[in-house]
Design an enzyme around this catalytic site. Sequence first.
Site, PDB file in Angstrom:
ATOM      1  N   PRO A  89      42.615  84.030  11.095  1.00 36.82           N
ATOM      2  CA  PRO A  89      41.695  84.893  10.344  1.00 36.82           C
ATOM      3  C   PRO A  89      42.301  85.407   9.037  1.00 36.82           C
ATOM      4  O   PRO A  89      41.613  85.843   8.153  1.00 36.82           O
ATOM      5  CB  PRO A  89      41.438  86.059  11.311  1.00 36.82           C
ATOM      6  CG  PRO A  89      41.843  85.572  12.643  1.00 36.82           C
ATOM      7  CD  PRO A  89      42.941  84.587  12.420  1.00 36.82           C
ATOM      8  N   GLU A 116      47.670  87.130  20.583  1.00 33.43           N
ATOM      9  CA  GLU A 116      47.550  87.948  19.369  1.00 33.43           C
ATOM     10  C   GLU A 116      48.041  87.189  18.148  1.00 33.43           C
ATOM     11  O   GLU A 116      47.911  87.665  17.025  1.00 33.43           O
ATOM     12  CB  GLU A 116      48.387  89.227  19.500  1.00 33.43           C
ATOM     13  CG  GLU A 116      48.013  90.104  20.670  1.00 33.43           C
ATOM     14  CD  GLU A 116      46.538  90.280  20.775  1.00 33.43           C
ATOM     15  OE1 GLU A 116      45.932  89.738  21.717  1.00 33.43           O
ATOM     16  OE2 GLU A 116      45.949  90.926  19.896  1.00 33.43           O
ATOM     17  N   ARG A 154      34.514  63.242   8.529  1.00 31.12           N
ATOM     18  CA  ARG A 154      33.292  62.623   8.030  1.00 31.12           C
ATOM     19  C   ARG A 154      33.455  62.153   6.586  1.00 31.12           C
ATOM     20  O   ARG A 154      32.665  61.354   6.088  1.00 31.12           O
ATOM     21  CB  ARG A 154      32.105  63.531   8.174  1.00 31.12           C
ATOM     22  CG  ARG A 154      32.160  64.802   7.349  1.00 31.12           C
ATOM     23  CD  ARG A 154      31.080  65.763   7.751  1.00 31.12           C
ATOM     24  NE  ARG A 154      29.761  65.178   7.662  1.00 31.12           N
ATOM     25  CZ  ARG A 154      29.055  65.058   6.536  1.00 31.12           C
ATOM     26  NH1 ARG A 154      29.582  65.454   5.395  1.00 31.12           N
ATOM     27  NH2 ARG A 154      27.851  64.536   6.533  1.00 31.12           N
ATOM     28  N   ASP A 169      25.959  64.635   0.259  1.00 26.67           N
ATOM     29  CA  ASP A 169      26.009  65.971   0.848  1.00 26.67           C
ATOM     30  C   ASP A 169      25.808  67.000  -0.255  1.00 26.67           C
ATOM     31  O   ASP A 169      26.508  66.985  -1.263  1.00 26.67           O
ATOM     32  CB  ASP A 169      27.389  66.218   1.482  1.00 26.67           C
ATOM     33  CG  ASP A 169      27.530  65.487   2.815  1.00 26.67           C
ATOM     34  OD1 ASP A 169      26.502  64.976   3.290  1.00 26.67           O
ATOM     35  OD2 ASP A 169      28.640  65.435   3.336  1.00 26.67           O
TER      36      ASP A 169
HETATM   37  C1  9WO Z   1      43.503  89.039  18.194  1.00 27.53           C
HETATM   38  C2  9WO Z   1      43.296  90.423  18.178  1.00 27.53           C
HETATM   39  C3  9WO Z   1      43.015  91.346  19.157  1.00 27.53           C
HETATM   40  C4  9WO Z   1      42.870  92.684  18.781  1.00 27.53           C
HETATM   41  C5  9WO Z   1      42.972  93.066  17.464  1.00 27.53           C
HETATM   42  C6  9WO Z   1      43.243  92.138  16.469  1.00 27.53           C
HETATM   43  C7  9WO Z   1      43.404  90.823  16.855  1.00 27.53           C
HETATM   44  N1  9WO Z   1      43.656  89.765  16.094  1.00 27.53           N
HETATM   45  C8  9WO Z   1      43.715  88.728  16.919  1.00 27.53           C
HETATM   46  C9  9WO Z   1      43.952  87.420  16.404  1.00 27.53           C
HETATM   47  O1  9WO Z   1      43.916  87.208  15.192  1.00 27.53           O
HETATM   48  N2  9WO Z   1      44.186  86.455  17.325  1.00 27.53           N
HETATM   49  C10 9WO Z   1      44.304  85.149  16.820  1.00 27.53           C
HETATM   50  C11 9WO Z   1      43.609  84.216  17.788  1.00 27.53           C
HETATM   51  C12 9WO Z   1      45.712  84.654  16.599  1.00 27.53           C
HETATM   52  C13 9WO Z   1      45.658  83.305  15.953  1.00 27.53           C
HETATM   53  C14 9WO Z   1      44.747  82.365  16.728  1.00 27.53           C
HETATM   54  N3  9WO Z   1      43.493  83.015  17.040  1.00 27.53           N
HETATM   55  C15 9WO Z   1      42.428  82.946  16.201  1.00 27.53           C
HETATM   56  C16 9WO Z   1      42.292  82.100  15.136  1.00 27.53           C
HETATM   57  N4  9WO Z   1      41.349  83.729  16.297  1.00 27.53           N
HETATM   58  N5  9WO Z   1      40.500  83.412  15.288  1.00 27.53           N
HETATM   59  C17 9WO Z   1      41.060  82.440  14.587  1.00 27.53           C
HETATM   60  C18 9WO Z   1      40.443  81.890  13.403  1.00 27.53           C
HETATM   61  C19 9WO Z   1      40.993  80.773  12.785  1.00 27.53           C
HETATM   62  C20 9WO Z   1      40.381  80.308  11.644  1.00 27.53           C
HETATM   63  N6  9WO Z   1      39.284  80.897  11.124  1.00 27.53           N
HETATM   64  C21 9WO Z   1      38.769  81.985  11.742  1.00 27.53           C
HETATM   65  C22 9WO Z   1      39.317  82.509  12.893  1.00 27.53           C
END
Ligand code: 9WO
Length: 253
Positions: A89, A116, A154, A169
């Site tokens: 994220p 996490e 793709r 596209d």
């Molecule tokens: C878990 C969490 C729990 C409580 C408060 C904050 C928190 N952050 C996270 C977190 O970022 N966990 C991630 C889980 C760790 C890296 C892998 N995970 C992930 C990747 N969740 N969402 C993504 C992601 C990847 C690409 N684009 C959007 C979301």
Amino acid sequence: MRIDVVTLFPDFVQQCARFGVIGRAVERGLLEVEAWNPRDHATGGYRRVDDSVCGGGPGMVMLIEPLRKTLAAARQAVAGTAPVIYLSPQGQRLTQEKVQELAGLPRMILLCGRYEGIDERLIEHEVDEELSIGDYVLSGGELAAAVLIDAIGRLQEGALGDAQSALQDSFSDGLLDCPHYTRPVSHEWGEVPAVLLSGDHAAINRWRRMQSLGRTWLRRPELLENLTLGENDQRLLEEFKREHKGNTHEQDH
Ligand code: 9WO
């Protein structure tokens, strides 16, 4: 192109590369997807891949060494350098322009976190880029990796049939797609726009371009801010706006 994915759920990632356009690209040898499980490179009786959070707090963090060993094994599998991309994220927002850039690479290694996240020292020493598919937190990076594999796969030459050329596209030029119709021509919910039945391909292409421009203006105007429209596109968009205002006016009465 070869994509290696470091993930605690290799079966999930491999399944994502088995269907549709991406499955065919793999069958045709246009794309290769390999998965690597850090648990296979974890030591000790429990083969630990995570540990508690330094400083306290909920959840667990992925350990450095299993990931380091897994990345080394993935790099060794095929010669040639490959950027390591961590799906998180906190990453740069993925765009079609970025997808097109990555689609031109021979290889890449996708790193999927869980829990996490990953020890920051691994990210600092091994990760070349962090990418996000949107501002939300998933359970792990695997779904984001699947999105990236699909968007890149793709675009591999030969992956789409001629009729589906990726060049058509709409997002390939930063616009939203035009509406699409199929049979029946007449339905209780409306008619197929007459221009699409005219056989006049110049008029059809003009209508589709106008619809892409107009939809982008209506739904994602910020995308237009990043574009420099040519004179023809500007005229088409103005025509769409006039027609849209006329229709909206009719709807008000
Ligand atoms: C878990 C969490 C729990 C409580 C408060 C904050 C928190 N952050 C996270 C977190 O970022 N966990 C991630 C889980 C760790 C890296 C892998 N995970 C992930 C990747 N969740 N969402 C993504 C992601 C990847 C690409 N684009 C959007 C979301």
